[in-house]
Design an enzyme around this catalytic site. Structure first.
Site, PDB file in Angstrom:
ATOM      1  CB  SER A  43      -0.859  -0.126   1.127  1.00  5.37           C
ATOM      2  OG  SER A  43      -1.720  -0.870   1.299  1.00  5.37           O
TER       3      SER A  43
HETATM    4  N1  SAH Z   1      -1.601  -4.966   4.102  1.00  5.82           N
HETATM    5  C1  SAH Z   1      -0.797  -4.991   2.890  1.00  5.82           C
HETATM    6  C2  SAH Z   1      -1.643  -4.587   2.154  1.00  5.82           C
HETATM    7  C3  SAH Z   1      -1.740  -5.713   0.764  1.00  5.82           C
HETATM    8  S1  SAH Z   1      -2.210  -5.591  -1.255  1.00  5.82           S
HETATM    9  C4  SAH Z   1       0.534  -3.631   3.300  1.00  5.82           C
HETATM   10  O1  SAH Z   1       1.130  -3.114   3.197  1.00  5.82           O
HETATM   11  O2  SAH Z   1       0.381  -2.954   1.770  1.00  5.82           O
HETATM   12  C5  SAH Z   1      -4.066  -6.625  -0.173  1.00  5.82           C
HETATM   13  C6  SAH Z   1      -3.746  -8.341   0.432  1.00  5.82           C
HETATM   14  O3  SAH Z   1      -5.202  -8.610   0.809  1.00  5.82           O
HETATM   15  C7  SAH Z   1      -3.385  -8.644  -0.874  1.00  5.82           C
HETATM   16  O4  SAH Z   1      -2.167  -9.331  -0.028  1.00  5.82           O
HETATM   17  C8  SAH Z   1      -4.424  -9.524  -1.161  1.00  5.82           C
HETATM   18  O5  SAH Z   1      -4.346 -11.407  -1.424  1.00  5.82           O
HETATM   19  C9  SAH Z   1      -5.692  -9.734   0.055  1.00  5.82           C
HETATM   20  N2  SAH Z   1      -6.407 -10.324  -0.292  1.00  5.82           N
HETATM   21  C10 SAH Z   1      -7.324 -10.287  -0.588  1.00  5.82           C
HETATM   22  N3  SAH Z   1      -8.265 -11.142  -0.602  1.00  5.82           N
HETATM   23  C11 SAH Z   1      -8.491 -11.800   1.594  1.00  5.82           C
HETATM   24  C12 SAH Z   1      -9.111 -12.637   1.384  1.00  5.82           C
HETATM   25  N4  SAH Z   1     -10.264 -13.221   1.322  1.00  5.82           N
HETATM   26  N5  SAH Z   1      -8.272 -12.491   2.379  1.00  5.82           N
HETATM   27  C13 SAH Z   1      -7.212 -12.789   2.558  1.00  5.82           C
HETATM   28  N6  SAH Z   1      -6.520 -12.184   2.540  1.00  5.82           N
HETATM   29  C14 SAH Z   1      -6.455 -11.065   1.125  1.00  5.82           C
END
Ligand code: SAH
Length: 266
Positions: free
Chosen positions: A114
């Protein structure tokens, strides 16, 4: 990065990408005054995390904190956490030079780390809305950056990721930083965190139009949930609270997150 004030130490004069390799590779870089040994075993990670904090990366992070303040982030605990967590450690070497640009970056598997401003804003929102700072649940670990920030703000962080290899990568990143108050799980976060029902705060870092029922059920009277709610490509950061059994919502900033998907994969 451009080195500032004419100070160019042996590390700062290189791109961060020049002094890093993926974890697990053992490589020596002879710098002018000392040799940096990259980790060849998990036991050497602790030493290496400190060594790889260069003058260049810590200065770049201070500049990022300034930028975030300028963009309206005020909470000192959040700003301290951003300053403390080396974001470049969460990225692939080819992205090191962009680590402190205020932007989301690819981490593979069509996912992103993010944008620092959004991480800071969600952290600030969650601290404002939460009654206690004991337990926070994060849905969507990714490479673990937001998890690391939350580990500075809450006693205990639970974080769930649906893609196994990202969850494993996040686990390594957090170990490298000696963060030991975060527990990761590879599972579908739309089910919440099976076995635990009570959190002071929940932060969803993937987008959905309608939050799944199991997540809504986790919003107890003293729980707040922050999530990007909306259609693909356009969501609003939304704070949900439980007011006498009714869920209230308050929207703020427009954001763009990858989608919240069901099921798990490798
Ligand atoms: N918190 C992260 C953001 C990652 S992007 C950061 O600090 O950068 C969002 C993430 O959510 C992705 O890795 C994706 O695989 C995950 N995601 C999407 N749907 C999900 C679900 N149902 N359960 C767990 N993770 C999920």
């Amino acid at each position: 990065f451009q080195a500032e004030d004419g100070i160019r130490d042996s590390v700062a004069s290189r791109g961060l990408g020049d002094v890093y390799k993926r974890q697990g590779e053992s490589t020596n870089f002879a710098l002018s005054t000392f040799t940096v040994m990259l980790p060849s075993s998990p036991n050497s990670d602790q030493r290496t995390a400190r060594q790889f904090e260069t003058r260049r990366s810590s200065r770049a992070r201070m500049k990022l904190v300034k930028r975030l303040k300028h963009k309206g982030i005020r909470n000192p605990a959040v700003l301290d956490a951003i300053e403390a967590v080396p974001r470049h450690l969460f990225l692939d070497p080819e992205q090191f030079d962009n680590a402190y640009v205020d932007t989301a970056l690819p981490i593979g598997h069509a996912q992103t780390i993010s944008q620092p401003f959004v991480v800071a804003l969600m952290s600030e929102m969650v601290l404002t809305a939460a009654k206690n700072n004991r337990r926070v649940l994060e849905i969507g670990t990714g490479c673990g950056y937001q998890t690391a920030i939350l580990s500075h703000l809450f006693d205990k962080v639970y974080s769930v990721e649906r893609i196994l290899s990202l969850s494993q990568r996040a686990e390594k990143n957090l170990a490298l930083l000696c963060i030991n108050n975060a527990t990761l799980q590879h599972s579908d976060g739309t089910d919440g965190w099976p076995g635990h029902e009570t959190f002071d705060a929940i932060i969803v870092t993937a987008a959905s139009d309608n939050l799944p029922q199991p997540l809504l059920r986790l919003i107890k009277p003293d729980t707040c949930l922050i999530a990007p709610i909306g259609v693909s490509g356009y969501q609003q950061l939304t704070t949900l609270r439980n007011q006498n059994g009714l869920i209230s919502s308050e929207t703020t900033e427009a954001v763009r997150f990858v989608p919240l998907l069901s099921g798990t994969c490798d």
